[in-house]
Design an enzyme around this catalytic site. Structure first.
Site, PDB file in Angstrom:
ATOM      1  N   HIS A   1      32.993  42.871  35.682  1.00 49.94           N
ATOM      2  CA  HIS A   1      34.449  42.873  35.842  1.00 49.94           C
ATOM      3  C   HIS A   1      35.152  43.574  34.687  1.00 49.94           C
ATOM      4  CE1 HIS A   1      34.334  39.095  33.328  1.00 49.94           C
ATOM      5  NE2 HIS A   1      35.443  39.622  32.865  1.00 49.94           N
TER       6      HIS A   1
ATOM      7  N   ASP B   1      32.672  36.287  48.618  1.00 50.56           N
ATOM      8  CA  ASP B   1      32.414  35.140  47.748  1.00 50.56           C
ATOM      9  C   ASP B   1      31.051  35.108  47.062  1.00 50.56           C
ATOM     10  OD1 ASP B   1      34.915  34.157  48.279  1.00 50.56           O
ATOM     11  OD2 ASP B   1      34.241  32.896  49.929  1.00 50.56           O
TER      12      ASP B   1
ATOM     13  N   SER C   1      34.416  37.894  27.444  1.00 49.06           N
ATOM     14  CA  SER C   1      33.697  38.297  28.655  1.00 49.06           C
ATOM     15  C   SER C   1      32.702  39.409  28.354  1.00 49.06           C
ATOM     16  CB  SER C   1      34.681  38.788  29.713  1.00 49.06           C
ATOM     17  OG  SER C   1      35.431  37.738  30.246  1.00 49.06           O
TER      18      SER C   1
END
Length: 375
Positions: free
Chosen positions: A167, A232, A308
């Site tokens: 991400h 998902d 992250s």
């Protein structure tokens, strides 16, 4: 007061590092042996020129948590091959899609789900430690942590490779702004004030540090992350590998297959990152794993955006080499609210390096599967 805090932090770090080297070898936590599958590229096709219009995100979608994983069927081999296919983005803006084959698969993964998004948390008393002084920052294992120009953290895992979260590069629909000209920052001593642009001064314990930046040649992101954001499963594939344009010439930390939570020394994990609320520090923390699935580790390590992509590591005994060895066993992803029997609980989550993911990431690094059988 500040100096007392610094000295307290250094004392804690010295205790932790000395404890690591003097623990009882009669009860060594030992790296387990895993049967690693083989992930081989089958064919590669060119894709359209990508867009770079996504806003860099330092958080991730939520998850239904370990209790609801039982409602998801095990993926088929075809599902796994589709999820392990990967996009490669090159510094000239071109990209490709590589389909893969999986061989000698020993077990199937169980996919997670993502529902909500929240800012990651500090749980009670903040247990993070800011790392001060070049004697710590430039020494292993802290020196393996690097900063991405998109705002995340990465970890050196080979001479020219950095492991981070997907991400930090791609939001599931598009590459983030700056991904085409992605850079990786290495902390170095700042000899004198001033200097060329792009340097960031760090102050701590009388030391001044700066970032030296190296451009990224290409990035590789699994298709499971890109397509998973629509159904998902993306959270399980929140990892990416960056290849630098030149070697970094620093010690790196090898990747390894993640042991189960109960096999970890004191069930603890460790990681260091550049948390946004402490922009001038590398921040170290450790904590106990609270729960797990086949693909995720649920814990409450204190962390903030910017951490992250940090490499989650442990130190265990390597029986075949008769020595202690640290390995990256996961990638810190971020905060999630987890639904557990109708009760919302918050966790910080790390993506585990499973045997299948180890085989893929190792192949990206080595370029062959022969050197990727020892997880």
């Amino acid at each position: 007061m500040k100096m007392a805090s610094i000295l307290s932090t250094l004392c804690v770090l010295l205790f932790l590092m000395s404890h690591v080297h003097t623990e009882d070898t009669n009860a060594k936590p030992t790296w387990p042996a895993y049967r690693v599958p083989v992930v081989l590229p089958q064919y590669t096709t060119s894709l359209d020129i990508p867009k770079f219009n996504a806003t860099p995100r330092l958080d991730v979608p939520g998850s239904c948590g370990p209790d609801c994983h039982k409602h998801f069927p095990n993926p088929t081999l075809e599902d796994l091959m589709e999820n392990m296919a990967y996009e490669t983005l090159y510094s000239n803006g071109s990209r490709t899609l590589t389909e893969v084959g999986i061989y000698v698969l020993s077990r199937a993964t169980q996919n997670g789900a993502s529902k909500t998004r929240r800012r990651r948390q500090i749980y009670g008393h903040d247990t993070r430690y800011s790392i001060y002084g070049k004697n710590f920052l430039l020494n292993y294992p802290f020196s393996t942590s690097v900063k991405l120009s998109t705002g995340c953290t990465g970890t050196l895992v080979a001479e020219k490779h950095v492991l981070t979260a997907a991400h930090c590069i791609h939001d599931g629909k598009s590459y983030v702004k700056g991904a085409q000209k992605l850079r990786v920052g290495f902390l170095k001593p700042k000899v004198k004030d001033g200097g060329k642009g792009g340097n960031h001064t760090h102050h701590g314990a009388g030391d001044k540090m700066k970032f030296q930046w190296i451009r990224v040649k290409r990035t590789q992101v699994p298709k499971g992350w890109i397509k998973g954001n629509a159904n998902d499963i993306g959270m399980d594939y929140d990892y990416a590998l960056l290849e630098l344009k030149k070697p970094h010439k620093r010690q790196f930390m090898s990747i390894g297959v993640s042991p189960t939570g109960r096999q970890l020394p004191s069930k603890r994990i460790h990681f260091s990152g550049f948390d946004n609320d402490r922009p001038k520090n590398l921040v170290y923390r450790f904590c106990e794993v609270k729960d797990e699935t086949y693909d995720l580790l649920y814990q409450q390590c204190d962390a903030q955006p910017g951490a992250s992509g940090s490499g989650v590591y442990v130190r265990m005994w390597r029986r075949d080499k008769q020595k202690w060895e640290r390995k990256i066993i996961g990638i810190f992803s971020g905060h999630q609210w987890v639904d557990r029997n109708g009760d919302k609980q918050d966790f910080n989550v790390a993506v585990r390096i499973t045997p299948l993911k180890y085989a893929q990431i190792c192949f990206w690094i080595k370029g062959n599967y022969i050197d990727c059988q020892d997880g």
